[in-house]
Design an enzyme around this catalytic site. Structure first.
Site, PDB file in Angstrom:
ATOM      1  N   ARG A 103       2.790   9.748  -5.193  1.00 42.64           N
ATOM      2  CA  ARG A 103       3.924  10.139  -4.141  1.00 42.64           C
ATOM      3  C   ARG A 103       4.277  11.398  -3.823  1.00 42.64           C
ATOM      4  NH1 ARG A 103       7.046   4.084  -4.494  1.00 42.64           N
ATOM      5  NH2 ARG A 103       5.363   3.136  -3.252  1.00 42.64           N
ATOM      6  N   LYS A 131      -1.174 -15.851  -4.963  1.00 47.51           N
ATOM      7  CA  LYS A 131      -0.371 -17.265  -4.072  1.00 47.51           C
ATOM      8  C   LYS A 131      -0.730 -17.070  -2.738  1.00 47.51           C
ATOM      9  CE  LYS A 131       3.104 -18.653  -7.656  1.00 47.51           C
ATOM     10  NZ  LYS A 131       4.411 -18.777  -7.767  1.00 47.51           N
ATOM     11  N   GLY A 140      -0.098  -3.296  -4.244  1.00 44.98           N
ATOM     12  CA  GLY A 140      -0.131  -2.743  -5.702  1.00 44.98           C
ATOM     13  C   GLY A 140      -1.054  -2.991  -6.472  1.00 44.98           C
ATOM     14  N   GLY A 198       5.027  -3.059   0.458  1.00 42.31           N
ATOM     15  CA  GLY A 198       5.783  -4.100   1.372  1.00 42.31           C
ATOM     16  C   GLY A 198       5.421  -3.643   2.828  1.00 42.31           C
TER      17      GLY A 198
END
Ligand code: ADP
Ligand code: MG
Length: 396
Positions: A40, A197, A354, A377
């Site tokens: 980052r 999921k 991720g 996100g």
């Protein structure tokens, strides 16, 4: 770009000697007070050096961790400012409690990190008083942190409403890549959605069936879709309560002319462990004491053929439990196919998430993808077709 919806550093004029507030993502992993992954920090280099070299007074805004409005030494950005200096190869200053007179005293071309924006209780509330207080520090606002753009906070959204606002170079690259992948892509478009999921990616799946020509479902979530189609998945990770939902996603795909690809062979084992005894079987041959840990090689070959017919690929989620060998094989193989097609110039490939980034690195494929987003996100919300407040504020 002709009809660019947001301004970039190219549109900034007369910035020499003036303070520019730049939102960056400095939320880096730390171990024992040392930055353990500087990805980052490296992403900030283009914007910060360009502005400093144009003799602006560069003021870096960022959050670190979740201090919830309380200052603490552990969550100070001070050590990260030093690490940023190492990455930039130039001095980076630090201001614990910024005020305009302190900013005015800074040298032209200097780079200064301001203390953790989330030490202010107003940051996450997008508090108008804090917006005014921070806006008084600078003459311009640059947002270079796509990964924080799904939040409407003072430093990610509020400031864009009161100062002339621009996208930094990293933000610009991310928005262009995402636009090419889903906003206005070249068809046919394939999406790979994997991971554990269905429930965590319902909105992603529902949005993608309306956007892409091929939806490739792998990972644990494929089991829920297989179960919905009447397949006995044994002891596999499977959300049996979501089979109706899975069926309605399949119906929506049909209605939208999106072809859904589910695996027809799978790798099964009796233990969820690296190196567990395993066999590759047709999906209808999973034993009641077995679990599906990867998709099979015949399925991967068929999917590679699909990718060869496509111009654009967007990928989130591994196809199997890739952290444990040999259940990484499908993910690695399909990632390498996508990488090769991208190198040859026949595919634009964008990936994010991720575990997805980790899987692509593991496959040695990340550097060949057109773009790999580390935004987590914000990347997922963008895949859900949501408008990100930090991006919208730049477009206004
Ligand atoms: P990302 O972080 O890229 O969004 P996810 O967090 O949704 O991806 O999913 C990654 C996880 O899914 C990995 O930990 C992987 O082991 C798990 N996974 C993938 N396939 C299976 C499977 N068949 N059974 C159990 N877990 C799986
Ligand atoms: Mg994950």
């Amino acid at each position: 770009m002709p009809d660019q919806r947001f301004k970039t550093l190219d549109d900034m004029h007369d910035i020499a000697g003036k303070p520019v507030l730049v939102r960056e993502d400095l939320n880096v992993p730390m171990q024992n007070g040392v930055v353990s992954d500087d990805t980052r920090l490296r992403a900030t280099v283009a914007t910060l050096t360009e502005l400093a070299d144009a003799h602006a007074k560069v003021l870096v805004l960022a959050h670190f961790g979740r201090p919830k409005g309380h200052a603490s030494d552990e969550l100070s950005l001070r050590p990260i400012a030093d690490a940023l200096g190492d990455v930039l190869g130039r001095h980076v200053g630090f201001l614990a409690s910024p005020e305009r007179h302190a900013v005015d005293a800074l040298a032209n071309g200097s780079i200064t990190v301001l203390e953790n924006s989330r030490f202010f209780p107003g940051e996450e509330k997008n508090d108008p008083a804090l917006i005014q207080q921070m806006a008084a520090l600078g003459d311009f606002y640059v947002n270079d942190a796509f990964s924080a753009a799904h939040r409407a906070h003072v430093t990610t959204e509020g400031l864009a409403g009161v100062l002339p606002a621009f996208a930094g170079r990293a933000m610009e690259a991310e928005l262009k890549a995402l636009e090419a992948a889903l906003g206005n892509p070249e068809h046919p478009v394939a999406a790979v959605v994997g991971g554990a999921k269905v429930s965590s990616k319902l909105d992603v799946l529902t949005h993608l069936v309306t956007k892409v020509d091929h939806l490739i479902i792998g990972g644990g979530m494929a089991n829920t879709f297989l179960a919905a189609r009447g397949v006995d998945v044994g002891k596999s990770l499977c959300e049996h309560d979501l089979t109706d939902t899975a069926n309605s996603i399949l119906d929506a795909a049909d209605a939208a002319n999106c072809t859904v690809h589910l695996p027809y062979d799978v790798v099964v084992a009796k233990k969820f462990a690296a190196g567990a005894d395993n066999r590759t079987v047709n999906v209808h041959e999973v034993g009641s004491d077995e679990m599906i840990l990867d998709i099979g090689m015949s399925a991967v070959e068929a999917l590679s053929d699909v990718l060869k017919t496509c111009k654009t690929l967007v990928w989130n989620g591994p196809l199997g439990a890739f952290e444990m060998e040999p259940f990484d094989r499908a993910t690695v193989a399909l990632a390498q196919t996508a990488a090769a097609l991208t190198r040859e110039g026949s595919l634009v490939s964008v990936a994010g998430g991720g575990d997805t980034v980790a899987a692509l690195n593991h496959a040695g494929a990340a550097r060949d993808f057109s773009f790999v987003s580390t935004a987590g996100g914000a990347f997922l919300e963008w895949m859900e077709g949501k408008e990100l407040p930090g991006v919208k504020a730049l477009e206004a």
